[in-house]
Write an enzyme that holds these catalytic residues in place. Structure first.
Site, short mmCIF file in Angstrom:
data_model
loop_
_atom_site.label_atom_id
_atom_site.label_comp_id
_atom_site.label_asym_id
_atom_site.label_seq_id
_atom_site.Cartn_x
_atom_site.Cartn_y
_atom_site.Cartn_z
N ASP A 48 0.83 -1.20 0.00
CA ASP A 48 0.00 0.00 0.00
C ASP A 48 0.87 1.26 0.00
OD1 ASP A 48 -1.65 2.22 1.62
OD2 ASP A 48 -3.06 0.85 0.65
N ARG A 49 0.58 2.14 -0.95
CA ARG A 49 1.38 3.35 -1.11
C ARG A 49 1.17 4.33 0.03
NH1 ARG A 49 -0.61 -0.30 -3.65
NH2 ARG A 49 -2.44 0.93 -4.19
N CYS A 85 -2.48 5.04 -10.82
CA CYS A 85 -2.55 5.13 -9.36
C CYS A 85 -1.93 6.48 -8.99
CB CYS A 85 -1.78 4.00 -8.68
SG CYS A 85 -1.65 4.20 -6.88
N ASN A 86 -2.74 7.38 -8.49
CA ASN A 86 -2.25 8.72 -8.17
C ASN A 86 -1.17 8.69 -7.10
OD1 ASN A 86 -4.16 10.95 -9.50
ND2 ASN A 86 -5.41 9.19 -8.97
N THR A 87 -1.40 7.94 -6.03
CA THR A 87 -0.46 7.93 -4.91
C THR A 87 0.90 7.38 -5.34
OG1 THR A 87 -2.37 7.51 -3.49
CG2 THR A 87 -0.21 7.35 -2.48
N ALA A 88 0.92 6.46 -6.29
CA ALA A 88 2.18 5.87 -6.77
C ALA A 88 3.06 6.91 -7.46
CB ALA A 88 1.90 4.70 -7.70
N LYS A 169 -12.17 -0.44 -2.22
CA LYS A 169 -11.11 -1.45 -2.12
C LYS A 169 -11.59 -2.72 -1.40
CE LYS A 169 -6.93 1.47 -2.26
NZ LYS A 169 -6.27 0.85 -3.44
N CYS A 199 -7.68 10.16 -6.81
CA CYS A 199 -7.47 8.75 -6.47
C CYS A 199 -8.30 7.93 -7.46
CB CYS A 199 -7.89 8.46 -5.04
SG CYS A 199 -7.80 6.70 -4.60
#
Length: 238
Positions: A48-49, A85-88, A169, A199
């Site tokens: 998980d980022r 994936c924005n957070t990535a 999720k 997201c």
């Protein structure tokens, strides 16, 4: 296969499925051969980022498996990478340094779309994971573009995490009322001219529940559009 691009997905899988669905839906195709050539790497076991960004000492580093994916896929010669994936994108510079093949930058695409779709916008809100809120992948380009960044309150941030993690999720379910409540607070309570959906699980909510007239920029939709534009340009040039 020639003339293709690679999607580094699985973060999460339902969000990646939404990206693929929108990609195929928006492609002007009337027969099998009209669709785009791409490889999907659905790397669901990437750590998980958000957990890592918030507490790196106690959580595994997502960069390592993502770096392996970029290196492996680069050997196949895709024209570009899409990373839904924005957070990535916290790791974007490190990943791009591993390959000469361009990686599309979803947050930058989303910010660039504001002036085209909402030219009078000044106050830009952001809803995203707490990892994305912390890592500034949106804060930097929004401020550089001259907009006033409006961050969610702690309550809205918690509700957004509930939508992302507890609903999409965990249960593959969208609470439309919660999604619209979040947008309403950002728009009417915090006076945002436009809200960036930062997201891809929120993009799932947008796909299934719609935004009921709220002014939103769906980062995943912008990534889809740019993927199609580049892929079609690639096909025409061959």
């Amino acid at each position: 296969m020639k003339d293709f691009f690679t999607i580094i997905g699985g973060m999460g899988t339902e969000a990646t499925e939404s990206y693929i669905h929108q990609l195929n839906k928006k492609t002007d195709a009337h027969q099998d051969q009209d669709y785009l050539n791409y490889i999907l790497v659905n790397h669901a076991t990437v750590p998980d980022r958000t957990d890592y960004i918030i507490d790196p000492k106690n959580h595994p580093d997502p960069l390592k498996p993502l770096a392996e994916d970029i290196k492996q896929q680069s050997k196949l010669g895709p024209e570009f990478f899409a990373l839904p994936c924005n957070t990535a994108h916290y790791f974007y510079n490190q990943l791009q340094s591993l390959t000469s093949i361009p990686i599309l930058h979803m947050p930058n695409l989303a910010v660039a779309a504001i002036s085209k779709k909402f030219p009078s916008a000044k106050r830009v809100g952001l809803i995203a994971t707490k990892g994305t809120l912390k890592d500034k992948v949106y804060e930097t380009p929004i401020k550089k573009a001259g907009y006033d960044l409006v961050m969610p309150t702690s309550e809205i941030a918690d509700e957004t995490m509930q939508l992302i993690y507890d609903d999409v999720k965990e249960q593959n379910w969208v609470d439309a009322d919660l999604y619209h409540h979040i947008l309403d607070q950002m728009t009417n309570d915090l006076n945002c001219d436009v809200v960036i959906l930062g997201c891809t699980e929120i993009s799932v909510a947008e796909e299934r529940a719609g935004s009921d007239g709220y002014h939103v920029i769906d980062a995943q939709s912008e990534l889809v559009d740019e993927s199609i534009r580049l892929a079609e340009k690639m096909q025409k040039s061959k």
